[in-house]
Design a protein around this motif. Structure first.
Motif, short mmCIF file in Angstrom:
data_model
loop_
_atom_site.label_atom_id
_atom_site.label_comp_id
_atom_site.label_asym_id
_atom_site.label_seq_id
_atom_site.Cartn_x
_atom_site.Cartn_y
_atom_site.Cartn_z
N ALA A 13 0.84 -1.21 0.00
CA ALA A 13 0.00 0.00 0.00
C ALA A 13 0.87 1.25 0.00
N ARG A 14 1.96 1.21 0.77
CA ARG A 14 2.85 2.38 0.79
C ARG A 14 3.49 2.57 -0.59
N GLU A 15 3.87 1.47 -1.22
CA GLU A 15 4.45 1.57 -2.57
C GLU A 15 3.43 2.17 -3.54
N ALA A 16 2.19 1.71 -3.45
CA ALA A 16 1.14 2.22 -4.35
C ALA A 16 0.92 3.71 -4.11
N LEU A 17 0.92 4.09 -2.84
CA LEU A 17 0.70 5.50 -2.49
C LEU A 17 1.82 6.37 -3.04
N LEU A 18 3.06 5.91 -2.87
CA LEU A 18 4.19 6.70 -3.34
C LEU A 18 4.27 6.72 -4.86
N ALA A 19 3.89 5.60 -5.51
CA ALA A 19 3.91 5.56 -6.97
C ALA A 19 2.86 6.50 -7.53
N GLY A 20 1.74 6.62 -6.87
CA GLY A 20 0.66 7.53 -7.31
C GLY A 20 -0.03 7.02 -8.55
N GLY A 21 -0.60 7.94 -9.33
CA GLY A 21 -1.32 7.57 -10.55
C GLY A 21 -2.35 6.49 -10.26
N GLY A 22 -2.34 5.45 -11.11
CA GLY A 22 -3.33 4.39 -10.96
C GLY A 22 -2.92 3.27 -10.03
N ALA A 23 -1.75 3.39 -9.39
CA ALA A 23 -1.28 2.28 -8.55
C ALA A 23 -2.26 1.92 -7.42
N PRO A 24 -2.83 2.91 -6.69
CA PRO A 24 -3.80 2.52 -5.66
C PRO A 24 -5.06 1.88 -6.24
#
Ligand SMILES: NC(=O)c1ccc[n+]([C@@H]2O[C@H](COP(=O)([O-])OP(=O)(O)OC[C@H]3O[C@@H](n4cnc5c(N)ncnc54)[C@H](OP(=O)(O)O)[C@@H]3O)[C@@H](O)[C@H]2O)c1
Length: 389
Positions: A310-321
């Motif tokens: 989840a932290r990776e998705a948040l930091l990646a941004g865009g459509g990752a979450p």
């Protein structure tokens, strides 16, 4: 003044806690406009009759005959189907509870937001999957968004947002779920029955599995980053098995402010229902002397990779979450129907994230398309893994 209320997800765990508060409130304080549910016609009709709602709507069109029959003679309108759900959400109401489970709640929540008023948000998946688009809808409509998730409601209560630079960090607590002390081998063999048995909270099946994997806390991490003026590196998670402290805010002067209570969703819902005032909620009071001690520890990143993802998705941004949320919904549904092992839930999410990367999501249509693509990819990945014996 009577406040008109709509509940999206009226038959679920949060929906039932909301209706319990409405029923216990003084006569005339609230009037129910619309109640929305997925497929449970009998429960929806019974709730609509008790609360004297104006309209009851099911997402599943096949349930309409049963809903009509159960509401016959009540004067309550009945409708069904996705369009009817959106129309019900868009009917004028002062306060709406968004408590549909999963990304299925996104369109109804947006419909409620767009007509203004207050949206009490339990449906964290909608905010995680649509992120900035969701928040833009809040701003454009001049709507008020109030967090109902107990951790976010706690932080909302403890947060003095007048000077965000003075907020050093916010802390979300996590009970640790049913596998807090389980070995990896025990988790690998976990059944849906074991995983839904939450030690502290009584909740719907999906969020109970999310609590067991800690994807719930991962979704909450992203939710917190969207709701509060604090950068992701200043949002922490602490395991706190007693679930008495729901959230904390650390200030630059060293003060650490927390909100405490018994694990009963009626407290944060009551807070959102009465905000900016307060109302009475007939919940058990926290007895700190009886509890004796409060424990806190850092989450184990090996047994609970969900927080890292989840932290990776948040930091990646865009459509990752969006991808993380969609893949998790697919994996949880498969686990609940015994077509995926417990530890494979995080595996499916991680692999889906790796395969789809970080595509941009500039519009609602892009979010919907990416959500569908991530679901298809997650299904492919999950079907390639062996189902548990
Ligand atoms: N439970 C908690 O304590 C808690 C705490 C914090 C946040 N939340 C969040 O609140 C949300 C609801 O959780 P819950 O535990 O209350 O879930 P739940 O008990 O499973 O209830 C889900 C509700 O959504 C309805 N629903 C499902 N699919 C739908 C669809 N496509 N269209 C319209 N309605 C639909 C269900 O109707 P049917 O009954 O007819 O299927 C039910 O009313 C989740 O996002 C969860 O993460 C829950």
């Amino acid at each position: 003044m009577t406040r008109t209320v709509t509940i999206l997800g009226a038959t679920g765990s949060v929906g039932r806690s909301t209706t319990a508060l409405l029923e216990a409130a003084p006569e005339g304080a609230f009037a129910v406009e619309a109640l929305v549910a997925g497929r449970d016609a009998a429960a929806l009709a019974e709730t609509a009759r008790r609360l004297r709602a104006r309209i009851a709507v099911l997402a599943d069109p096949a349930g309409l005959p049963a809903l009509r029959e159960a509401l016959a003679g009540s004067g309550i309108e009945a409708a069904a189907g996705p369009e009817a759900v959106i129309e019900a959400a868009a009917r004028p109401a002062d306060w709406t509870m968004a408590a549909i489970v999963g990304a299925a709640g996104l369109h109804p929540a947006l419909a409620a937001l767009r007509r203004g008023g207050t949206l009490a948000l339990a449906n964290k998946e909608a905010l995680v999957c649509a992120g900035e688009i969701f928040l833009r809808a809040v701003r454009d409509a001049g709507a008020t968004l109030l967090p109902v998730d107990s951790e976010h409601n706690a932080i909302f209560q403890a947060l003095d947002a007048r000077d965000p630079a003075m907020v050093e960090r916010i802390i979300l607590t996590a009970s640790g779920g049913p596998f807090r002390t389980a070995s990896l081998a025990e988790m690998r063999a976990a059944t849906p029955e074991q995983a839904v048995r939450h030690p502290v909270w009584s909740m719907g099946a999906k969020i109970s599995i999310d609590s067991a994997t800690m994807f719930n806390k991962g979704l909450e991490l992203i939710e917190a980053a969207r709701l509060f003026p604090v950068s992701p590196d200043r949002i922490e998670v602490l395991v706190h098995p007693q679930s008495a402290v729901h959230g904390l805010v650390q200030y630059a002067d060293g003060s650490l402010l927390a909100q405490l209570g018994t694990p009963d969703m009626r407290t944060p819902i009551a807070h959102a229902l009465a905000w900016p005032n307060r109302m009475r909620a007939d919940v058990a009071r926290l007895d700190l002397a009886a509890l004796g001690r409060l424990e806190f520890s850092a989450p184990d990143p090996v047994r609970f990779p969900a927080l890292r993802l989840a932290r990776e998705a948040l930091l990646a941004g865009g459509g990752a979450p969006t991808i993380l949320n969609a893949a998790n919904e697919v994996a949880v549904a498969r686990f609940l129907s015994r077509r995926l092992g417990f530890l494979d839930i995080a595996r499916v999410v991680e692999e889906t994230m790796e395969r789809l990367g970080t595509p941009p999501v500039a519009s609602l249509d892009a979010v919907i398309d990416l959500d569908a693509a991530a679901r298809a990819e997650a299904e492919r990945i999950a079907s390639s893994l062996h189902a548990p014996a």
